[in-house]
Scaffold this motif. Structure first.
Motif, mmCIF file in Angstrom:
data_model
loop_
_atom_site.group_PDB
_atom_site.id
_atom_site.type_symbol
_atom_site.label_atom_id
_atom_site.label_comp_id
_atom_site.label_asym_id
_atom_site.label_seq_id
_atom_site.Cartn_x
_atom_site.Cartn_y
_atom_site.Cartn_z
ATOM 1 N N TRP A 23 -3.746 5.828 -0.844
ATOM 2 C CA TRP A 23 -3.287 5.229 0.419
ATOM 3 C C TRP A 23 -3.157 3.713 0.282
ATOM 4 O O TRP A 23 -2.134 3.123 0.652
ATOM 5 C CB TRP A 23 -4.279 5.589 1.531
ATOM 6 C CG TRP A 23 -3.988 4.981 2.871
ATOM 7 C CD1 TRP A 23 -4.191 3.692 3.257
ATOM 8 C CD2 TRP A 23 -3.441 5.650 4.020
ATOM 9 N NE1 TRP A 23 -3.825 3.504 4.569
ATOM 10 C CE2 TRP A 23 -3.355 4.688 5.062
ATOM 11 C CE3 TRP A 23 -3.042 6.957 4.269
ATOM 12 C CZ2 TRP A 23 -2.869 5.007 6.324
ATOM 13 C CZ3 TRP A 23 -2.559 7.269 5.542
ATOM 14 C CH2 TRP A 23 -2.473 6.309 6.550
ATOM 15 N N THR A 26 -0.091 2.736 -1.810
ATOM 16 C CA THR A 26 1.269 3.216 -1.518
ATOM 17 C C THR A 26 1.700 3.143 -0.058
ATOM 18 O O THR A 26 2.904 3.168 0.217
ATOM 19 C CB THR A 26 1.423 4.676 -1.985
ATOM 20 O OG1 THR A 26 0.513 5.511 -1.256
ATOM 21 C CG2 THR A 26 1.142 4.810 -3.473
ATOM 22 N N VAL A 27 0.769 3.083 0.881
ATOM 23 C CA VAL A 27 1.149 3.079 2.291
ATOM 24 C C VAL A 27 1.345 1.640 2.753
ATOM 25 O O VAL A 27 0.424 0.822 2.667
ATOM 26 C CB VAL A 27 0.087 3.788 3.163
ATOM 27 C CG1 VAL A 27 0.474 3.687 4.648
ATOM 28 C CG2 VAL A 27 -0.044 5.253 2.749
ATOM 29 N N ARG A 29 2.278 0.133 6.015
ATOM 30 C CA ARG A 29 2.527 0.232 7.452
ATOM 31 C C ARG A 29 1.658 -0.786 8.182
ATOM 32 O O ARG A 29 0.495 -0.513 8.506
ATOM 33 C CB ARG A 29 2.233 1.645 7.942
ATOM 34 C CG ARG A 29 3.219 2.705 7.475
ATOM 35 C CD ARG A 29 4.609 2.479 8.085
ATOM 36 N NE ARG A 29 4.582 2.557 9.525
ATOM 37 C CZ ARG A 29 4.930 3.628 10.228
ATOM 38 N NH1 ARG A 29 5.348 4.721 9.610
ATOM 39 N NH2 ARG A 29 4.894 3.615 11.538
ATOM 40 N N ASP A 199 3.427 11.256 11.444
ATOM 41 C CA ASP A 199 3.674 10.315 10.354
ATOM 42 C C ASP A 199 2.402 10.068 9.544
ATOM 43 O O ASP A 199 2.412 10.087 8.307
ATOM 44 C CB ASP A 199 4.185 8.975 10.900
ATOM 45 C CG ASP A 199 5.618 9.048 11.411
ATOM 46 O OD1 ASP A 199 6.295 10.055 11.120
ATOM 47 O OD2 ASP A 199 6.049 8.104 12.099
ATOM 48 N N VAL A 200 1.299 9.797 10.242
ATOM 49 C CA VAL A 200 0.027 9.549 9.568
ATOM 50 C C VAL A 200 -0.409 10.784 8.786
ATOM 51 O O VAL A 200 -0.827 10.694 7.625
ATOM 52 C CB VAL A 200 -1.060 9.133 10.577
ATOM 53 C CG1 VAL A 200 -2.421 9.031 9.892
ATOM 54 C CG2 VAL A 200 -0.710 7.806 11.243
ATOM 55 N N CYS A 202 1.346 13.216 7.567
ATOM 56 C CA CYS A 202 2.197 13.420 6.390
ATOM 57 C C CYS A 202 1.762 12.524 5.235
ATOM 58 O O CYS A 202 1.684 12.962 4.075
ATOM 59 C CB CYS A 202 3.658 13.145 6.758
ATOM 60 S SG CYS A 202 4.841 13.505 5.436
ATOM 61 N N GLU A 203 1.460 11.273 5.539
ATOM 62 C CA GLU A 203 1.011 10.351 4.502
ATOM 63 C C GLU A 203 -0.355 10.750 3.938
ATOM 64 O O GLU A 203 -0.596 10.642 2.735
ATOM 65 C CB GLU A 203 0.946 8.925 5.050
ATOM 66 C CG GLU A 203 2.303 8.290 5.289
ATOM 67 C CD GLU A 203 3.037 8.029 3.981
ATOM 68 O OE1 GLU A 203 3.014 6.891 3.485
ATOM 69 O OE2 GLU A 203 3.618 9.000 3.425
ATOM 70 N N ARG A 206 0.153 13.647 1.571
ATOM 71 C CA ARG A 206 0.787 13.170 0.338
ATOM 72 C C ARG A 206 -0.228 12.476 -0.557
ATOM 73 O O ARG A 206 -0.275 12.705 -1.780
ATOM 74 C CB ARG A 206 1.928 12.205 0.672
ATOM 75 C CG ARG A 206 2.619 11.631 -0.565
ATOM 76 C CD ARG A 206 3.591 10.513 -0.203
ATOM 77 N NE ARG A 206 2.937 9.384 0.459
ATOM 78 C CZ ARG A 206 2.263 8.440 -0.192
ATOM 79 N NH1 ARG A 206 2.123 8.498 -1.516
ATOM 80 N NH2 ARG A 206 1.710 7.448 0.472
ATOM 81 N N CYS A 207 -1.058 11.619 0.045
ATOM 82 C CA CYS A 207 -2.057 10.877 -0.735
ATOM 83 C C CYS A 207 -3.042 11.826 -1.416
ATOM 84 O O CYS A 207 -3.435 11.614 -2.578
ATOM 85 C CB CYS A 207 -2.795 9.895 0.163
ATOM 86 S SG CYS A 207 -1.805 8.475 0.693
#
Length: 282
Positions: A23, A26-27, A29, A199-200, A202-203, A206-207
């Motif tokens: 996270w 790569t994130v 936001r 959105d959160v 999904c991230e 993915r992480c």
């Protein structure tokens, strides 16, 4: 993409590293504010509306189920031995009745689980005392519950003759995994900001997926925080699970039933109110 600000609580132990290290890398936001703290502090912040979503103790969901929804496919859990939720005792566990046992300031779930294990599984009734900020060797205490990074450090020190891994005992007695923490969203935030929640979520999924593939590198990065060896850290993080499959839901529901039976649950029934994506959707 949603532009609503989200205040997100992240447990600051290395058991979240397979998710959180990815996270952080790569994130991007700026509208998502991450707050790091212990499970008990995150519990209080989510309950007090200082956070919108985050990892909280499973116990916190049980006592305030009307306030939260649980994000699907996310947890901090273990199937068997976990290695970082341990009772450290100066005497055999079956001799602890009447003895002073110090609970943890960092996790409601682990405190409740320890009381269930000693009472229901061992038939032991110690005198539980709160951790008032003393160190683990505080006088007059026969055993200490330690979780997270503190538990890993105590294990390495080898100061206690008897160590009880709570995840291991739970699995041996029930045949089910134990879910120490869930990812909860405040009910009102979920209702008003579902796009942001998705959105959160999904991230996060993915992480976790990427973190599994980077586990050796992540272990090398976070091991010095304890400190512990890279391979030891790798083996430890392999035991930590972050999904919420059907067996874990059963384990969570059984834990809730124990809380209800012991008058710690809010109602006679605690349904798992899930929201968000499934891993297949991410």
């Amino acid at each position: 993409m949603s532009e609503v600000c989200a205040r997100i609580g992240m447990v600051n132990f290395i058991n979240t590293a397979p998710l959180y290290e990815v996270w952080k890398e790569t994130v991007r936001r700026p509208d998502w504010l991450v707050v790091e703290d212990t499970p008990s502090r995150l519990n209080a912040m989510l309950y007090g509306e200082q956070l919108d979503l985050g990892f909280i103790s499973s116990h916190e969901y049980a006592v305030h189920p009307d306030l939260y929804r649980i994000l699907a496919d996310l947890s901090i859990s273990a199937t068997g031995k976990v290695g970082s939720v341990n009772l450290y005792s100066a005497m055999p566990i079956h001799e602890l009745s009447g003895e002073r046992v110090m609970l943890s300031r960092q996790s409601q779930t682990s405190n409740a689980l320890l009381q269930i294990i000693l009472d229901e599984f061992y038939g032991v009734k110690p005198l539980f005392v709160a951790d008032e900020g003393h160190n683990e060797s505080a006088g007059g205490v026969s055993a200490v519950l330690a979780i997270g990074d503190q538990a890993l450090r105590l294990k390495d020190q080898g100061s206690y003759k008897h160590v009880l891994d709570l995840g291991e005992v739970w699995f041996r007695q029930t045949g089910l995994p134990f879910v120490f923490a869930v990812w909860a969203v405040r009910e009102d935030f979920c209702k008003d900001n579902m796009d942001t929640v998705m959105d959160v979520h999904c991230e996060l999924l993915r992480c976790i997926d990427e973190g599994k593939n980077q586990l050796e590198a992540i272990s090398a990065k976070v091991a010095p925080r304890i400190p512990m060896g890279q391979q030891e850290c790798f083996k430890y993080l392999q035991k930590i699970e972050h999904d919420l499959n059907d067996e874990k839901k059963k384990g969570l529901e059984l834990f809730f039933q124990y809380l209800i039976n012991r008058d710690e649950g809010k109602t006679n029934s605690l349904p798992l109110k899930l929201c968000g994506l499934t891993n297949a959707d991410a």
